[in-house]
Structure formats: C-alpha cells, structure tokens
Design an enzyme around this catalytic site. Structure first.
Site, short mmCIF file in Angstrom:
data_model
loop_
_atom_site.label_atom_id
_atom_site.label_comp_id
_atom_site.label_asym_id
_atom_site.label_seq_id
_atom_site.Cartn_x
_atom_site.Cartn_y
_atom_site.Cartn_z
N ARG A 163 -16.16 17.55 53.62
CA ARG A 163 -17.08 16.41 53.81
C ARG A 163 -16.35 15.25 54.48
NH1 ARG A 163 -19.71 15.12 48.15
NH2 ARG A 163 -20.68 13.44 49.37
N CYS A 220 -16.10 7.69 47.35
CA CYS A 220 -16.57 9.07 47.27
C CYS A 220 -17.97 9.12 47.87
CB CYS A 220 -16.55 9.57 45.81
SG CYS A 220 -17.62 8.63 44.70
#
Length: 271
Positions: free
Chosen positions: A170, A227
């Site tokens: 990601r 995150c």
C-alpha cells in the site's frame, strides 16, 4: 502499582477484578461485537469513540467530548485501563494512545483476545457500560496527535521522521487502498514500517527487536506515525514507546485524509 504500557495474559488473569482496573474491548470492523474478556466494556472506535464529521475515519474526539464518552462508559478518576482487541494487537493500541493522551494510566493486552482464549480465559458478552457512573477528568496532552499541516512542516524541515504503518504494498502504491476513492502511494519523505513487521502471532516482538526496528527506520529523530486511518499508527507508537522513545506523535487523519484526491497533498509512489 504502576501499569506498564504492555501487559500479558498472565498478568491480567492475576489482576482481573482488581478495584480500579477497567478492561475495554477496542475491536473494530468485523471483529466488533463478539464475546470478550469477562467484565470488558466496549470501546467503540467505529462508533462513539471517534469523530465522524471530518475527512478521517477514526479521528480523535474533542477532549471534552472524549471525557464525556469515558464517563458514559463508567470510567472514574484513578482507574487504570487495559485495552485489547479480537485480532490480537491491532486496534487496541489506538485506545491505549487515546487514553494516554487524555492523561489516564493505560496498557495494551499483548496478543489480545486470541491470547486470552489460548491461555484458558473465559469469555462473555462485552458490556456497553459499567454499572457505576463515571467521573473521570481528562488531562489532555496537546502533542499526542498532529494534523496534516504539522506532518508537512516536519518533513519539509527534517524535524521528524514519518513512519507509515501500512503494508509496503500500500505504501508503494502497488496494492489498492481498502477505502474507496483514495489515491495509492504515501506521504513524500515518509518511511515504510509496517505494523505487522513488529509483531509475531499477534504479539509484539521483544523490546530489543522493537528498538532495532525503530532505530533503523527513524534514527534518533522525533517520530510521527501514520497509517490508513490512525489505528495501526498507534501500534508503531506503542512499539516506539516500549523501545524507550518519548518523542512520538500520531497523525490522526492519516491516509484517509492525506490520500483523498481533493486533499491538495502530494503523493509519492514506490519506495
């Protein structure tokens, strides 16, 4: 007795039911709503324990609102709080960071509910609130959470290292984001440190290993963690704290804010 930031199932088995010790279930998503540790209260990060009027997903409540939510839950002044989640060690660190930011003595249960069950612990339905009324007063730590502007300034000035707790795929923009509409990639200048690389079977690695990973990623610079939505960033914050760092902050909105196409923030791809 001082409550350490990370406690074991053995410790909790010995202290469950102690006066002033509160256990909260901070599970999220599909893990939310399951049976949990006896007496545990639901710390609902997907619901009342997060803001829902911002660009983020799990953004921190205003201190006065958080104080009221804790009182509604039955938290009293002087209580010590142990947070766990049903995934092992995932969202419980977010509850710990929020509680610490509010001036409460808090800890994370290493291994969470799976470790509790593996150790022979009983389970029962999680409670929505305690039988007693709460009266806790928060003592807010202003530097616990930072916004996108602080992150951008920190990177531009090299005053802090931004550690990204998402998977490397990601981070690099190889894997799609799980939330619709977000761009792939990462904050330019940030460093990939997946929270999963700090764990083994749902438990954090030994402190020496954590210190090595944190030092390798951040050196001796102050740390800002990020995150997808401010949850697993707190796992990295917990690891850094256990490793002896006291210069850690969490980017609250994280990628759910920065990664929006209309955020006006730059995005980098690759490593």
């Amino acid at each position: 007795m001082t409550l350490h930031d990370l406690v074991s199932t053995t410790w909790l088995q010995h202290h469950l039911g102690d006066d002033g010790l509160v256990v909260v279930d901070a599970s999220v998503g599909a893990y939310r709503g399951r049976d949990g540790i006896p007496g545990a209260l639901r710390f609902d990060l997907d619901g009342v324990m997060s803001r829902h009027d911002t660009d983020g997903v799990h953004d921190m409540l205003d201190p006065r609102d958080f104080e009221q939510r804790l009182r509604d839950l039955g938290i009293r002044d002087g209580d010590r709080v142990v947070a766990y989640d049903a995934q092992g060690l995932f969202s419980s660190a977010r509850a710990w960071w929020m509680l610490e930011a509010a001036g409460l003595e808090a800890a994370v249960l290493d291994g969470g509910l799976p470790a509790w069950i593996d150790a022979g612990g009983a389970v029962e339905p999680t409670r929505e609130r305690a039988e007693r009324a709460g009266d806790v007063s928060v003592r807010w730590r202003e530097d616990a959470f930072v916004d996108a502007d602080v992150v951008a300034r920190a990177i531009a000035s090299d005053e802090a290292v931004v550690l990204d707790a998402r998977s490397f795929e990601r981070f690099a923009g190889i894997a799609p984001e799980p939330r619709d509409g977000l761009r792939g990639g990462h904050i330019p200048g940030s460093v990939s440190l997946p929270f999963a690389a700090l764990e083994c079977d749902g438990r954090l690695q030994e402190v020496g290993c954590l210190a090595d990973r944190i030092d390798e990623a951040a050196g001796d610079a102050p740390i800002i963690t990020t995150c997808g939505s401010g949850v697993t960033a707190c796992v990295v914050a917990l690891a850094a704290t256990l490793a002896g760092r006291d210069d850690v902050r969490v980017y609250d909105g994280s990628w759910s804010e920065w990664g929006r196409p209309d955020s006006g923030r730059p995005v980098a791809l690759g490593d």
